[in-house]
Write a protein that holds these residues in place. Structure first.
Motif, PDB file in Angstrom:
ATOM      1  N   VAL A 103       9.959   2.073  -7.030  1.00 51.27           N
ATOM      2  CA  VAL A 103       9.394   0.941  -6.303  1.00 51.27           C
ATOM      3  C   VAL A 103       7.895   1.189  -6.240  1.00 51.27           C
ATOM      4  N   ASP A 104       7.134   0.445  -7.041  1.00 51.99           N
ATOM      5  CA  ASP A 104       5.710   0.736  -7.240  1.00 51.99           C
ATOM      6  C   ASP A 104       4.899  -0.554  -7.136  1.00 51.99           C
ATOM      7  N   PRO A 105       4.416  -0.885  -5.953  1.00 51.21           N
ATOM      8  CA  PRO A 105       3.627  -2.121  -5.790  1.00 51.21           C
ATOM      9  C   PRO A 105       2.201  -2.024  -6.307  1.00 51.21           C
ATOM     10  N   SER A 106       1.783  -0.844  -6.768  1.00 48.47           N
ATOM     11  CA  SER A 106       0.393  -0.633  -7.176  1.00 48.47           C
ATOM     12  C   SER A 106       0.092  -1.341  -8.493  1.00 48.47           C
ATOM     13  N   ALA A 112       0.810  -1.219   0.000  1.00 45.85           N
ATOM     14  CA  ALA A 112       0.000   0.000   0.000  1.00 45.85           C
ATOM     15  C   ALA A 112       0.843   1.268   0.000  1.00 45.85           C
ATOM     16  N   MET A 113       2.182   1.145  -0.142  1.00 45.21           N
ATOM     17  CA  MET A 113       3.005   2.356  -0.147  1.00 45.21           C
ATOM     18  C   MET A 113       3.864   2.420  -1.406  1.00 45.21           C
ATOM     19  N   ASN A 114       4.514   3.562  -1.580  1.00 44.12           N
ATOM     20  CA  ASN A 114       5.386   3.804  -2.721  1.00 44.12           C
ATOM     21  C   ASN A 114       6.778   4.133  -2.201  1.00 44.12           C
ATOM     22  N   SER A 115       7.793   3.795  -2.980  1.00 47.19           N
ATOM     23  CA  SER A 115       9.154   4.076  -2.556  1.00 47.19           C
ATOM     24  C   SER A 115      10.040   4.198  -3.785  1.00 47.19           C
ATOM     25  N   GLY A 116      11.351   4.294  -3.547  1.00 46.01           N
ATOM     26  CA  GLY A 116      12.289   4.381  -4.647  1.00 46.01           C
ATOM     27  C   GLY A 116      13.716   4.323  -4.142  1.00 46.01           C
ATOM     28  N   ILE A 117      14.633   4.077  -5.063  1.00 46.75           N
ATOM     29  CA  ILE A 117      16.063   4.049  -4.764  1.00 46.75           C
ATOM     30  C   ILE A 117      16.713   5.194  -5.526  1.00 46.75           C
ATOM     31  N   GLN A 118      17.172   6.195  -4.804  1.00 42.82           N
ATOM     32  CA  GLN A 118      17.863   7.316  -5.435  1.00 42.82           C
ATOM     33  C   GLN A 118      19.298   6.919  -5.767  1.00 42.82           C
ATOM     34  N   PRO A 155      -0.354   6.267   9.270  1.00 40.07           N
ATOM     35  CA  PRO A 155       1.096   6.065   9.282  1.00 40.07           C
ATOM     36  C   PRO A 155       1.444   4.617   9.615  1.00 40.07           C
ATOM     37  N   GLY A 156       2.744   4.324   9.591  1.00 41.16           N
ATOM     38  CA  GLY A 156       3.218   3.035  10.060  1.00 41.16           C
ATOM     39  C   GLY A 156       3.491   2.000   8.995  1.00 41.16           C
ATOM     40  N   LYS A 157       3.275   2.333   7.725  1.00 39.61           N
ATOM     41  CA  LYS A 157       3.610   1.380   6.668  1.00 39.61           C
ATOM     42  C   LYS A 157       5.123   1.303   6.531  1.00 39.61           C
ATOM     43  N   GLN A 158       5.623   0.131   6.168  1.00 39.71           N
ATOM     44  CA  GLN A 158       7.069  -0.079   6.207  1.00 39.71           C
ATOM     45  C   GLN A 158       7.631  -0.641   4.908  1.00 39.71           C
ATOM     46  N   ILE A 159       8.907  -0.293   4.705  1.00 39.94           N
ATOM     47  CA  ILE A 159       9.709  -0.914   3.665  1.00 39.94           C
ATOM     48  C   ILE A 159      11.022  -1.350   4.307  1.00 39.94           C
ATOM     49  N   ARG A 160      11.504  -2.523   3.911  1.00 39.85           N
ATOM     50  CA  ARG A 160      12.716  -3.081   4.496  1.00 39.85           C
ATOM     51  C   ARG A 160      13.752  -3.295   3.395  1.00 39.85           C
ATOM     52  N   TRP A 161      15.018  -3.025   3.734  1.00 37.07           N
ATOM     53  CA  TRP A 161      16.112  -3.204   2.776  1.00 37.07           C
ATOM     54  C   TRP A 161      17.188  -4.096   3.388  1.00 37.07           C
ATOM     55  N   ARG A 162      17.840  -4.883   2.565  1.00 39.33           N
ATOM     56  CA  ARG A 162      18.939  -5.727   3.034  1.00 39.33           C
ATOM     57  C   ARG A 162      19.898  -6.018   1.867  1.00 39.33           C
ATOM     58  N   ASN A 163      21.062  -6.591   2.217  1.00 40.47           N
ATOM     59  CA  ASN A 163      22.056  -7.007   1.219  1.00 40.47           C
ATOM     60  C   ASN A 163      22.360  -5.882   0.229  1.00 40.47           C
ATOM     61  N   ILE A 164      22.682  -4.710   0.771  1.00 38.42           N
ATOM     62  CA  ILE A 164      22.967  -3.526  -0.052  1.00 38.42           C
ATOM     63  C   ILE A 164      24.469  -3.506  -0.338  1.00 38.42           C
ATOM     64  N   ARG A 165      24.841  -3.670  -1.576  1.00 35.65           N
ATOM     65  CA  ARG A 165      26.258  -3.704  -1.909  1.00 35.65           C
ATOM     66  C   ARG A 165      26.509  -2.997  -3.231  1.00 35.65           C
ATOM     67  N   ILE A 166      27.778  -2.562  -3.412  1.00 34.00           N
ATOM     68  CA  ILE A 166      28.128  -1.765  -4.579  1.00 34.00           C
ATOM     69  C   ILE A 166      29.474  -2.206  -5.120  1.00 34.00           C
ATOM     70  N   GLN A 167      29.644  -2.074  -6.402  1.00 34.18           N
ATOM     71  CA  GLN A 167      30.902  -2.349  -7.074  1.00 34.18           C
ATOM     72  C   GLN A 167      31.276  -1.117  -7.880  1.00 34.18           C
ATOM     73  N   ALA A 182      20.349   6.768  -2.114  1.00 40.20           N
ATOM     74  CA  ALA A 182      19.446   7.005  -0.984  1.00 40.20           C
ATOM     75  C   ALA A 182      18.234   6.087  -1.063  1.00 40.20           C
ATOM     76  N   LEU A 183      17.725   5.731   0.097  1.00 39.00           N
ATOM     77  CA  LEU A 183      16.549   4.884   0.239  1.00 39.00           C
ATOM     78  C   LEU A 183      15.369   5.758   0.633  1.00 39.00           C
ATOM     79  N   GLN A 184      14.325   5.738  -0.172  1.00 38.83           N
ATOM     80  CA  GLN A 184      13.200   6.656   0.023  1.00 38.83           C
ATOM     81  C   GLN A 184      12.061   6.016   0.815  1.00 38.83           C
ATOM     82  N   VAL A 185      11.517   6.805   1.754  1.00 39.07           N
ATOM     83  CA  VAL A 185      10.186   6.544   2.307  1.00 39.07           C
ATOM     84  C   VAL A 185       9.302   7.664   1.792  1.00 39.07           C
ATOM     85  N   HIS A 186       8.318   7.313   0.998  1.00 40.91           N
ATOM     86  CA  HIS A 186       7.492   8.328   0.329  1.00 40.91           C
ATOM     87  C   HIS A 186       6.635   9.085   1.342  1.00 40.91           C
ATOM     88  N   SER A 187       6.339  10.332   1.003  1.00 45.10           N
ATOM     89  CA  SER A 187       5.488  11.173   1.847  1.00 45.10           C
ATOM     90  C   SER A 187       4.085  10.598   1.957  1.00 45.10           C
TER      91      SER A 187
END
Length: 453
Positions: free
Chosen positions: A116-119, A89-95, A201-213, A189-194
């Motif tokens: 990140v668009d689950p809709s 039920a929420m929206n997000s994104g990876i900057q 309130p209280g909807k969540q997004i979780r991130w893990r295994n964040i790596r870069i080359q 950056a990891l976004q929590v949408h307005s």
């Protein structure tokens, strides 16, 4: 815009997970240590970010604007991988390649974002330009990838930035390819949408295994997804691999001539700064320099073109132009309408809006989504696809607005009640020239590219 060297895309092999934060395995470095938010800073809104069970958890807060948890370091060329699990039920994104500067909207985060668009819209993996230009790669361009995102599951994102080429993958599916040189480096950056003050309130997004080359990276091989290229008059390596070439070279009149003429018009058209423009005259149809056409003829093709309108302007891109009707005004052909709908009276003529921008002129009204058209004075991209089976598509800024079939009953019925009803076999030529229309109004074109289908 500056041209920067652009490597062709190459797929990266799957690499084993780095064993410790800040350590590398085959060049990979973890951006998140699994314990705290070391190396990150929060910007703009006050959504809640915390570490739980080895994951970064972002939680919406009522009345807060977009919130971002950003890396303290900037990155230019890189490959980024991460996994995320988002409330449907929420929206997000990876900057990425993003900035926050005091001289830009008081520090508002802006730059590229992997959506990140689950809709039900299902635009996850598309590329949005946060707080700047808006959508650069909407997922209507790549509809086969709209099923890549899985609700109520962990989803794996991959972002590759090398030179001017930006690509995204979602769960291993290529989702977007953008060629753009607006911002060469910036933070991730990891976004929590307005959400609004009255939203739950209280909807969540979780991130893990964040790596870069960032070293030893290689670009992925060419695939077949659509390439959005914002660099004027430039065919990227990936576009070349797909068969695209310039229809206009950005500098000369080579490959073009006046309609019904052997040479390019001596007046009425200007070539300046990589733009091919109709010179402002009296607003009349083909009364100054006249229309120009390609020297070659085309049967089945895909045409990309950028166009920029001035206030009240009228023009068009015609196809299957045969010049068989005699030298009387504008040459006849199917037309992708280019028009300022708000001011020019032609938008209100015709039937049911079939003379508005991106329509098949006087035949089929464009089904243009709200806000897809960029303002007068800014560049828009049109795409015209003509398939061997006579299907035709009009696209505008990544949205399909017309689809029809030449020769179908529906098409012939529309021709019979149009201004073309007395032209034998209108629109049915097996091949024809492509035409840019002189309607006496200042309209500019650039980045005309074509490939055969």
């Amino acid at each position: 815009m500056k041209m920067r060297f652009l490597l062709p895309c190459l797929f990266l092999a799957v690499v084993s997970q780095a064993t410790a934060y800040g350590q590398s395995s085959r060049g990979w470095v973890n951006l998140f240590n699994g314990k705290d938010l070391s190396g990150w800073k929060q910007l703009n809104g006050k959504a809640k970010y915390e570490v739980k069970n080895g994951e970064i958890v972002g939680t919406t807060v009522a009345g807060e604007p977009n919130s971002f948890l950003a890396t303290q370091k900037n990155y230019g060329d890189f490959v980024l991988e991460l996994e995320l699990f988002v409330d449907p039920a929420m929206n997000s994104g990876i900057q990425f390649r993003s900035e926050s500067r005091t001289d830009y909207q008081n520090g508002r985060v802006h730059g590229y974002q992997a959506e990140v668009d689950p809709s039900a819209r299902a635009w996850s993996g598309g590329i949005y330009d946060e707080a700047r230009r808006g959508w650069l790669y909407p997922m209507e361009i790549n509809p086969l990838a709209k099923n890549a995102f899985k609700n109520n599951q962990w989803n794996k994102y991959k972002i590759e930035c090398i030179g001017n080429q930006i690509r995204t993958w979602l769960n291993g599916v290529p989702t977007a390819c953008l060629v753009d040189d607006k911002t060469p480096e910036g933070f991730i950056a990891l976004q929590v949408h307005s959400i609004g003050k009255n939203d739950q309130p209280g909807k969540q997004i979780r991130w893990r295994n964040i790596r870069i080359q960032t070293s030893g990276i290689k670009a992925a091989p060419a695939d077949r997804i659509f390439v959005v290229n914002t660099i004027p008059n430039y065919v990227s390596p990936l576009e070349k691999a797909q068969g695209f070439s310039l229809l206009w070279d950005g500098k000369t009149t080579k490959g073009w001539r006046g309609a019904y003429k052997k040479t390019f018009p001596a007046k009425g058209w200007a070539i300046e700064n990589g733009e091919l423009s109709v010179v402002k005259a009296d607003g009349g149809e083909s009364t100054n320099g006249g229309d120009i056409v390609t020297e070659s003829q085309y049967a089945a093709f895909e045409l990309k073109f950028d166009f920029r309108l001035t206030k009240g302007a009228n023009s068009g891109v015609k196809y299957f132009v045969t010049e068989s009707e005699g030298n009387k005004g504008s040459a006849i052909g199917l037309e992708y309408q280019v028009l300022d709908d708000e001011v020019h009276p032609d938008a209100k003529l015709g039937r049911d809006g079939n003379r508005t921008l991106a329509s098949v002129y006087d035949l089929i009204k464009s089904k243009r989504p709200a806000n897809v058209l960029r303002p007068i004075g800014e560049w828009n991209q049109g795409v015209l696809r003509v398939f061997p089976d006579k299907r035709v598509e009009h696209w505008l800024n990544g949205q399909k607005v017309i689809e029809y079939t030449r020769g179908s009953k529906e098409f012939l019925d529309l021709v019979a009640i149009s201004k073309y009803k007395n032209w034998p076999n209108f629109g049915m030529a097996p091949k024809g020239h492509i035409l840019l229309q002189d309607h006496g109004d200042r309209v500019s074109f650039r980045s005309l590219k074509i490939k055969m289908l």
